[in-house]
Design a protein around this motif. Structure first.
Motif, PDB file in Angstrom:
ATOM      1  N   LYS A 175      42.744  27.317  52.475  1.00 47.75           N
ATOM      2  CA  LYS A 175      43.219  27.534  51.074  1.00 47.75           C
ATOM      3  C   LYS A 175      42.575  29.079  50.601  1.00 47.75           C
ATOM      4  CE  LYS A 175      43.555  25.126  46.731  1.00 47.75           C
ATOM      5  NZ  LYS A 175      42.971  23.942  46.033  1.00 47.75           N
ATOM      6  N   ARG A 176      43.317  29.852  49.990  1.00 51.84           N
ATOM      7  CA  ARG A 176      42.735  31.273  49.650  1.00 51.84           C
ATOM      8  C   ARG A 176      43.044  31.214  48.320  1.00 51.84           C
ATOM      9  NH1 ARG A 176      43.669  36.325  52.844  1.00 51.84           N
ATOM     10  NH2 ARG A 176      41.679  35.350  53.743  1.00 51.84           N
ATOM     11  N   TYR A 177      42.007  31.718  47.381  1.00 49.02           N
ATOM     12  CA  TYR A 177      42.104  31.698  46.145  1.00 49.02           C
ATOM     13  C   TYR A 177      42.558  33.329  45.671  1.00 49.02           C
ATOM     14  CZ  TYR A 177      39.668  27.456  46.202  1.00 49.02           C
ATOM     15  OH  TYR A 177      39.330  26.150  46.480  1.00 49.02           O
ATOM     16  N   VAL A 178      43.347  33.417  44.673  1.00 44.61           N
ATOM     17  CA  VAL A 178      43.493  34.835  44.147  1.00 44.61           C
ATOM     18  C   VAL A 178      42.911  35.013  42.791  1.00 44.61           C
ATOM     19  CG1 VAL A 178      45.107  36.807  43.618  1.00 44.61           C
ATOM     20  CG2 VAL A 178      45.259  35.562  45.608  1.00 44.61           C
ATOM     21  N   LEU A 179      41.954  35.878  42.557  1.00 45.08           N
ATOM     22  CA  LEU A 179      41.497  35.786  41.095  1.00 45.08           C
ATOM     23  C   LEU A 179      41.844  37.142  40.597  1.00 45.08           C
ATOM     24  CD1 LEU A 179      38.031  34.372  42.034  1.00 45.08           C
ATOM     25  CD2 LEU A 179      39.700  33.286  41.039  1.00 45.08           C
ATOM     26  N   LEU A 180      41.797  37.433  39.071  1.00 39.99           N
ATOM     27  CA  LEU A 180      41.972  38.465  38.536  1.00 39.99           C
ATOM     28  C   LEU A 180      40.834  38.807  37.509  1.00 39.99           C
ATOM     29  CD1 LEU A 180      45.773  37.930  37.334  1.00 39.99           C
ATOM     30  CD2 LEU A 180      44.958  39.097  39.260  1.00 39.99           C
ATOM     31  N   TYR A 181      40.568  40.092  37.807  1.00 37.60           N
ATOM     32  CA  TYR A 181      39.253  40.444  37.126  1.00 37.60           C
ATOM     33  C   TYR A 181      39.788  41.408  35.976  1.00 37.60           C
ATOM     34  CZ  TYR A 181      35.157  43.019  35.920  1.00 37.60           C
ATOM     35  OH  TYR A 181      34.130  43.924  35.251  1.00 37.60           O
ATOM     36  N   ASN A 182      39.464  41.185  34.897  1.00 38.70           N
ATOM     37  CA  ASN A 182      39.655  42.051  33.693  1.00 38.70           C
ATOM     38  C   ASN A 182      38.452  42.893  33.438  1.00 38.70           C
ATOM     39  OD1 ASN A 182      39.813  43.254  30.959  1.00 38.70           O
ATOM     40  ND2 ASN A 182      41.868  41.816  30.545  1.00 38.70           N
TER      41      ASN A 182
ATOM     42  N   THR B  43      35.928  39.470  32.502  1.00 37.45           N
ATOM     43  CA  THR B  43      36.261  38.253  32.827  1.00 37.45           C
ATOM     44  C   THR B  43      36.926  38.005  34.136  1.00 37.45           C
ATOM     45  OG1 THR B  43      38.390  38.277  31.703  1.00 37.45           O
ATOM     46  CG2 THR B  43      36.414  37.454  30.262  1.00 37.45           C
ATOM     47  N   LEU B  44      37.019  36.882  34.774  1.00 38.43           N
ATOM     48  CA  LEU B  44      37.302  36.438  36.007  1.00 38.43           C
ATOM     49  C   LEU B  44      38.395  35.194  36.002  1.00 38.43           C
ATOM     50  CD1 LEU B  44      37.649  37.627  38.823  1.00 38.43           C
ATOM     51  CD2 LEU B  44      35.573  35.883  39.333  1.00 38.43           C
ATOM     52  N   ARG B  45      39.577  35.149  36.080  1.00 38.99           N
ATOM     53  CA  ARG B  45      40.268  33.943  36.175  1.00 38.99           C
ATOM     54  C   ARG B  45      41.089  33.737  37.475  1.00 38.99           C
ATOM     55  NH1 ARG B  45      45.805  34.510  34.700  1.00 38.99           N
ATOM     56  NH2 ARG B  45      46.285  36.733  33.995  1.00 38.99           N
ATOM     57  N   LEU B  46      41.612  32.310  37.783  1.00 44.69           N
ATOM     58  CA  LEU B  46      42.176  32.205  38.850  1.00 44.69           C
ATOM     59  C   LEU B  46      43.692  32.186  38.414  1.00 44.69           C
ATOM     60  CD1 LEU B  46      42.214  30.682  41.652  1.00 44.69           C
ATOM     61  CD2 LEU B  46      42.533  28.581  40.366  1.00 44.69           C
ATOM     62  N   GLU B  47      44.288  33.016  39.606  1.00 47.04           N
ATOM     63  CA  GLU B  47      45.649  33.514  39.194  1.00 47.04           C
ATOM     64  C   GLU B  47      46.532  32.546  40.025  1.00 47.04           C
ATOM     65  OE1 GLU B  47      49.251  35.402  38.315  1.00 47.04           O
ATOM     66  OE2 GLU B  47      47.368  35.790  37.473  1.00 47.04           O
ATOM     67  N   HIS B  48      46.239  32.319  41.333  1.00 48.45           N
ATOM     68  CA  HIS B  48      46.833  31.238  42.258  1.00 48.45           C
ATOM     69  C   HIS B  48      46.042  30.915  43.404  1.00 48.45           C
ATOM     70  CE1 HIS B  48      48.693  34.808  44.155  1.00 48.45           C
ATOM     71  NE2 HIS B  48      48.771  34.261  45.269  1.00 48.45           N
ATOM     72  N   GLN B  49      46.517  29.844  43.955  1.00 42.50           N
ATOM     73  CA  GLN B  49      46.138  29.250  45.216  1.00 42.50           C
ATOM     74  C   GLN B  49      47.143  29.280  46.235  1.00 42.50           C
ATOM     75  OE1 GLN B  49      43.498  25.863  44.701  1.00 42.50           O
ATOM     76  NE2 GLN B  49      44.157  25.878  42.543  1.00 42.50           N
ATOM     77  N   THR B  50      46.799  29.466  47.377  1.00 40.26           N
ATOM     78  CA  THR B  50      47.768  29.577  48.735  1.00 40.26           C
ATOM     79  C   THR B  50      47.137  28.941  49.683  1.00 40.26           C
ATOM     80  OG1 THR B  50      48.254  31.716  47.875  1.00 40.26           O
ATOM     81  CG2 THR B  50      48.999  31.000  50.177  1.00 40.26           C
ATOM     82  N   TRP B  51      47.863  27.698  50.409  1.00 38.83           N
ATOM     83  CA  TRP B  51      47.514  27.205  51.557  1.00 38.83           C
ATOM     84  C   TRP B  51      47.972  27.712  52.715  1.00 38.83           C
ATOM     85  CZ3 TRP B  51      43.841  23.447  51.860  1.00 38.83           C
ATOM     86  CH2 TRP B  51      43.387  22.660  50.458  1.00 38.83           C
TER      87      TRP B  51
ATOM     88  N   LEU C 137      41.577  40.696  42.745  1.00 40.03           N
ATOM     89  CA  LEU C 137      40.303  40.654  43.859  1.00 40.03           C
ATOM     90  C   LEU C 137      40.712  39.523  44.586  1.00 40.03           C
ATOM     91  CD1 LEU C 137      37.414  41.393  44.778  1.00 40.03           C
ATOM     92  CD2 LEU C 137      36.484  39.626  42.754  1.00 40.03           C
ATOM     93  N   LYS C 138      40.553  39.673  45.970  1.00 38.29           N
ATOM     94  CA  LYS C 138      40.959  38.454  46.885  1.00 38.29           C
ATOM     95  C   LYS C 138      39.263  38.188  46.998  1.00 38.29           C
ATOM     96  CE  LYS C 138      45.346  38.789  49.038  1.00 38.29           C
ATOM     97  NZ  LYS C 138      45.775  39.178  50.301  1.00 38.29           N
ATOM     98  N   VAL C 139      38.952  36.919  46.926  1.00 35.39           N
ATOM     99  CA  VAL C 139      37.720  36.142  47.040  1.00 35.39           C
ATOM    100  C   VAL C 139      37.807  35.777  48.725  1.00 35.39           C
ATOM    101  CG1 VAL C 139      35.912  34.984  46.344  1.00 35.39           C
ATOM    102  CG2 VAL C 139      37.491  36.029  44.799  1.00 35.39           C
TER     103      VAL C 139
END
Length: 144
Positions: A122-129, A134-142, A103-105
């Motif tokens: 800054k964009r956050y990429v979150l993974l949803y299981n 649960t939702l967790r931060l996968e990585h951040q991109t500037w 899920l891209k937030v």
């Protein structure tokens, strides 16, 4: 000095005995592994007839087995064979791990500027299981 013709004085090998060849004295033939020499001319007379042929050498016994030779070169690849029958279906494997949806937030973007006027985001990429919800931060991109 008078000369006398002695005729042939040297044996001549004629190969395998044949009933269609005319043989002369001192012709040598082979038959059944033995060799024979003609003592008088003959045609279609078997080598076992001792009035026309003499045994020159008998076939010997089989010798001992020789040493194994060295391995030869690999031969050419043969033609492709026919497709074989379909095998039986194997047992069912265990259930796999549930998948994760990405899920891209977009509302997770943050931006700021520097003194040169460049805007950084800054964009956050979150993974949803789905299984554990649960939702967790996968990585951040500037990016700019």
């Amino acid at each position: 000095m008078p000369q006398q013709n002695l005729g042939r004085v040297v044996p001549i090998y004629k190969g395998e005995w044949s009933n269609s060849i005319a043989y002369t004295k001192l012709d040598v033939v082979t038959s059944g592994g033995n060799s024979y020499i003609a003592i008088t001319p003959s045609t279609n007379i078997a080598v076992t007839d001792t009035s026309k042929w003499r045994l020159l050498a008998s076939k010997g016994d089989t010798g001992p087995k020789g040493d194994t030779g060295s391995k030869g070169d690999t031969g050419d690849t043969g033609p492709k064979g026919d497709t074989g029958d379909t095998g039986d279906t194997g047992p069912q494997g265990p259930q796999g791990t549930p998948g994760i949806d990405t899920l891209k937030v977009d509302n997770g973007e943050k931006e700021f500027g520097d003194s040169s006027g460049t805007i950084y985001r800054k964009r956050y990429v979150l993974l949803y299981n789905k299984t554990t919800n649960t939702l967790r931060l996968e990585h951040q991109t500037w990016y700019t």
